[in-house]
Every structure is written in structure tokens, then in C-alpha cells.
Design an enzyme around this catalytic site. Structure first.
Site, PDB file in Angstrom:
ATOM      1  N   ARG A 102       0.886  -1.173   0.000  1.00  0.00           N
ATOM      2  CA  ARG A 102       0.000   0.000   0.000  1.00  0.00           C
ATOM      3  C   ARG A 102       0.915   1.211   0.000  1.00  0.00           C
ATOM      4  O   ARG A 102       1.682   1.442   0.946  1.00  0.00           O
ATOM      5  CB  ARG A 102      -0.913   0.003   1.220  1.00  0.00           C
ATOM      6  CG  ARG A 102      -1.635   1.322   1.413  1.00  0.00           C
ATOM      7  CD  ARG A 102      -2.759   1.264   2.417  1.00  0.00           C
ATOM      8  NE  ARG A 102      -3.925   0.594   1.870  1.00  0.00           N
ATOM      9  CZ  ARG A 102      -5.176   0.812   2.267  1.00  0.00           C
ATOM     10  NH1 ARG A 102      -5.444   1.695   3.201  1.00  0.00           N
ATOM     11  NH2 ARG A 102      -6.189   0.170   1.732  1.00  0.00           N
ATOM     12  N   GLN A 132     -10.092  -3.951  -3.469  1.00  0.00           N
ATOM     13  CA  GLN A 132     -11.387  -3.421  -3.051  1.00  0.00           C
ATOM     14  C   GLN A 132     -12.446  -3.693  -4.112  1.00  0.00           C
ATOM     15  O   GLN A 132     -13.564  -4.116  -3.810  1.00  0.00           O
ATOM     16  CB  GLN A 132     -11.279  -1.917  -2.784  1.00  0.00           C
ATOM     17  CG  GLN A 132     -12.586  -1.277  -2.386  1.00  0.00           C
ATOM     18  CD  GLN A 132     -13.068  -1.731  -1.016  1.00  0.00           C
ATOM     19  OE1 GLN A 132     -12.331  -1.628  -0.052  1.00  0.00           O
ATOM     20  NE2 GLN A 132     -14.301  -2.240  -0.937  1.00  0.00           N
ATOM     21  N   CYS A 263     -16.504   1.882   0.096  1.00  0.00           N
ATOM     22  CA  CYS A 263     -15.348   1.052   0.482  1.00  0.00           C
ATOM     23  C   CYS A 263     -14.941   1.284   1.927  1.00  0.00           C
ATOM     24  O   CYS A 263     -14.242   0.457   2.503  1.00  0.00           O
ATOM     25  CB  CYS A 263     -14.193   1.295  -0.467  1.00  0.00           C
ATOM     26  SG  CYS A 263     -13.498   2.951  -0.371  1.00  0.00           S
ATOM     27  N   ARG A 291     -13.792  -8.267   1.471  1.00  0.00           N
ATOM     28  CA  ARG A 291     -12.351  -8.020   1.267  1.00  0.00           C
ATOM     29  C   ARG A 291     -11.567  -9.271   1.662  1.00  0.00           C
ATOM     30  O   ARG A 291     -10.621  -9.678   0.983  1.00  0.00           O
ATOM     31  CB  ARG A 291     -11.877  -6.834   2.133  1.00  0.00           C
ATOM     32  CG  ARG A 291     -12.458  -5.476   1.766  1.00  0.00           C
ATOM     33  CD  ARG A 291     -11.956  -4.998   0.421  1.00  0.00           C
ATOM     34  NE  ARG A 291     -10.506  -4.970   0.327  1.00  0.00           N
ATOM     35  CZ  ARG A 291      -9.731  -3.964   0.759  1.00  0.00           C
ATOM     36  NH1 ARG A 291     -10.269  -2.903   1.292  1.00  0.00           N
ATOM     37  NH2 ARG A 291      -8.422  -4.005   0.603  1.00  0.00           N
TER      38      ARG A 291
HETATM   39  N1   CP Z   1     -11.321   0.363   1.943  1.00  0.00           N
HETATM   40  C1   CP Z   1     -10.088   0.252   2.455  1.00  0.00           C
HETATM   41  O1   CP Z   1      -9.121   0.033   1.737  1.00  0.00           O
HETATM   42  O2   CP Z   1     -10.022   0.352   3.802  1.00  0.00           O
HETATM   43  P1   CP Z   1      -8.690   0.571   4.644  1.00  0.00           P
HETATM   44  O3   CP Z   1      -8.089   1.889   4.197  1.00  0.00           O
HETATM   45  O4   CP Z   1      -9.139   0.599   6.075  1.00  0.00           O
HETATM   46  O5   CP Z   1      -7.751  -0.564   4.355  1.00  0.00           O
END
Ligand code: CP
Length: 311
Positions: A102, A132, A263, A291
Site C-alpha cells: 500500500r 477493493q 469502500c 475483502r
Molecule cells: N477500503 C479500504 O481500503 O479500507 P482501509 O483503508 O481501512 O484498508
């Protein structure tokens, strides 16, 4: 398919295969049927942004599959002190069986994949959020028992979620109508893809009119006005997005029984009202749960040695 970096890289069949395996893994989890397909495997999780859902679903998913996950932030890795991504990729490939990253720049995830020798999964970049959207498609298919022909309306920022929704929904045969404020349109590569799909008969609209996006929609999506890393622009963004709220008035333009998806995390009173979120909470939190199942399917397909799981 060796990585999941963006849905632009996936075929319709690959997406459907992931959704089918996700359904199977969800069934097995609910019925306590063991599915330890990644026993002895290790997943590295490089996170340079906050996360609740992505982090916890990958970690618990890996555990349920019989493997282990290592949560690694900028504060833990030498990447945070300037070690090159291409060197990190080559080192981690010698210890791990897969990496989820990420980060901000999509190029960083792509470099990790290009320079390493293990599967890399995009856990969100500024360009894309494929995990997502796989969970979103799974949730929509569970709800309607189909994807093809449904209309997906999106109201909000043409950022990572919007980019991936456009690609994922068009690839599985959904109609797509997006409304963003001026200056917040989706990525040019995604719009070029959508134009190509239109030439092959797909239905895609981009406007600044939220009622056009919602009109007769089977499922309506929205996302935060202020994404991670955009906090300095908060006031400017609140002004630009004023009126782009999913509320009862907007839902009245959609098809009766419209499904609402978000999301999360949600910002009640900005992109969605508290009333709409609470009335559609079952659908929205199912989306969060999915997820876990969708990402387990991705990990099994990319990291398992069993050929029947390969995409
Ligand atoms: N929707 C999503 O990616 O949530 P987080 O940022 O909590 O991982």
C-alpha cells in the site's frame, strides 16, 4: 497473471475466476471447512498509508490459509531510510512468497513486481485499488446473482477507487456512469480504456451531473472526498465536492431497491449521509467482509503451487 497490480492487467475470465474462488472460500470459512492452501508460506505487507480493512483482512486471511503475514511499515523497513525499491524487491523475494504493498505511487508497486521474483498485490495506490473492487464485484454479484447488464453509478472523486471501479465493472459487462466535480476526473489511461470498451459496445458515461450517474442505477458507489495524502487540500476539496453527497434525494433517481456501496472509511455528512449509510449498512459491511474472501482468493491463485488454482 503473476501479480495483481491493477485490473487493467486482468481479463474478464481472470476476474470471474477470482470471484468464483472467493465465493468458495467464503462458503468454506462459514462452514468451518479447512482451506489451508498456503501452509508454510509468508506474505510481506508493506504499508505506507493507514489501513483497517486491508491490513486486517490480509493478515487474518493469510492465517486462515495456513500461512503467516509480516506487517512492515516505513518505520520498520530500510525503504523508509532510502533503500531502493528494486533492491528491497530482490531481498524480500528471497525470504517471502508474496508481497502486498500500500503506497502512493503506482510505479513503486510496479517496480517491486518487475524487480522481484514473487507475486506482488496492490493493496491501494493513488492509481488503483484492485482488491477493493474485486470485493465490490463479489458483493454486487451476491446481491443480484449477476453482474452483466447492471448499471453502476459512481458519484465522487475520480481517484483510485473510481479508476478501478470503471475498469472492473466494464470488464465484467456492467454499464458505468461516473459523475465527478470538474478537475477531479478519472485517470486518462482509464478513460482511454473506457473509450476502447465503448467502441466494442460497452456503456460508459462521464459527467459532472450526479443525477445522470444515479439515474436508474442498480448500484451506487461513492468514496471519500479527501483521500490519504490529500489532507492539505481538505478545504478546497470540500468546496469542490459540495453537492456530491449520496442522500435520499439522489437515491430516488436510482432503480427501486438500489444497492449502495462504500469502500469505507465513511465521512458521514460529506460523501454520504448517516441515514443512507445506516439504511444500507448490511450491504456496505458485507462489502467490507468480502475483502477477506476476495483477497484470500487472490493469494491462493497467485501464491499456491496447485495448478488448479492458477488464474
Ligand atoms: N477500503 C479500504 O481500503 O479500507 P482501509 O483503508 O481501512 O484498508
Amino acid at each position: 497473471m503473476n501479480h495483481l497490480l491493477k485490473l487493467l492487467d486482468c481479463s474478464k475470465d481472470e476476474i470471474i475466476n477470482i470471484l468464483d474462488l472467493a465465493d468458495q472460500l467464503k462458503y468454506e470459512k462459514k462452514h468451518n471447512i479447512p482451506h489451508r492452501h498456503l501452509e508454510g508460506k509468508s506474505l510481506g505487507m508493506i504499508f505506507q498509508k493507514f489501513s483497517t480493512r486491508t491490513r486486517v483482512s490480509f493478515e487474518t486471511g493469510m492465517y486462515q490459509l495456513g500461512g503467516q503475514a509480516l506487517f512492515l511499515t516505513n518505520h520498520d523497513l530500510q525503504i523508509g531510510r532510502g533503500e531502493l525499491v528494486k533492491d528491497t524487491a530482490r531481498v524480500l523475494s528471497r525470504y517471502l512468497d508474496g508481497i502486498v504493498i500500500r503506497t502512493y505511487d503506482q510505479a513503486e508497486a510496479e517496480t517491486l513486481a518487475d524487480c522481484g521474483s514473487i507475486p506482488v498485490i496492490n493493496g491501494l495506490t493513488n492509481f488503483a485499488h484492485p482488491c477493493q473492487v474485486l470485493a465490490d464485484l463479489m458483493t454486487v454479484r451476491e446481491h443480484f446473482a449477476q453482474l452483466e447488464g447492471l448499471k453502476m453509478g459512481f458519484v465522487g472523486d475520480g481517484f483510485n477507487m473510481c479508476n478501478s471501479l470503471i475498469v472492473g465493472c466494464l470488464k465484467v459487462g456492467m454499464k458505468v456512469s461516473v459523475a465527478t466535480p470538474e478537475g477531479y476526473e478519472p485517470d486518462a489511461k482509464v478513460l482511454a480504456f473506457a473509450e476502447e470498451m465503448k467502441k466494442q459496445g460497452a456503456s460508459f458515461e462521464l459527467s459532472h451531473d450526479i443525477h445522470q450517474a444515479a439515474d436508474n442505477a442498480d448500484v451506487l458507489f461513492t468514496d471519500a472526498w479527501i483521500g490519504m495524502g490529500q489532507e492539505a487540500e481538505a478545504e478546497k476539496r470540500r468546496a469542490a465536492f459540495a453537492g456530491f453527497t449520496v442522500d435520499h434525494d439522489l437515491l430516488s433517481c436510482c432503480k427501486e431497491g438500489v444497492m449502495v456501496q462504500h469502500c469505507l472509511p465513511a465521512h458521514r455528512g460529506e460523501e454520504i449521509t448517516d441515514e443512507v449509510l445506516e439504511e444500507h449498512a448490511d450491504e456496505i459491511f458485507e462489502e467490507s467482509e468480502n475483502r477477506l474472501h476476495a483477497q484470500k482468493a487472490v493469494m491462493v491463485m497467485l501464491m499456491s503451487e496447485k495448478s488448479d488454482f492458477h488464474i
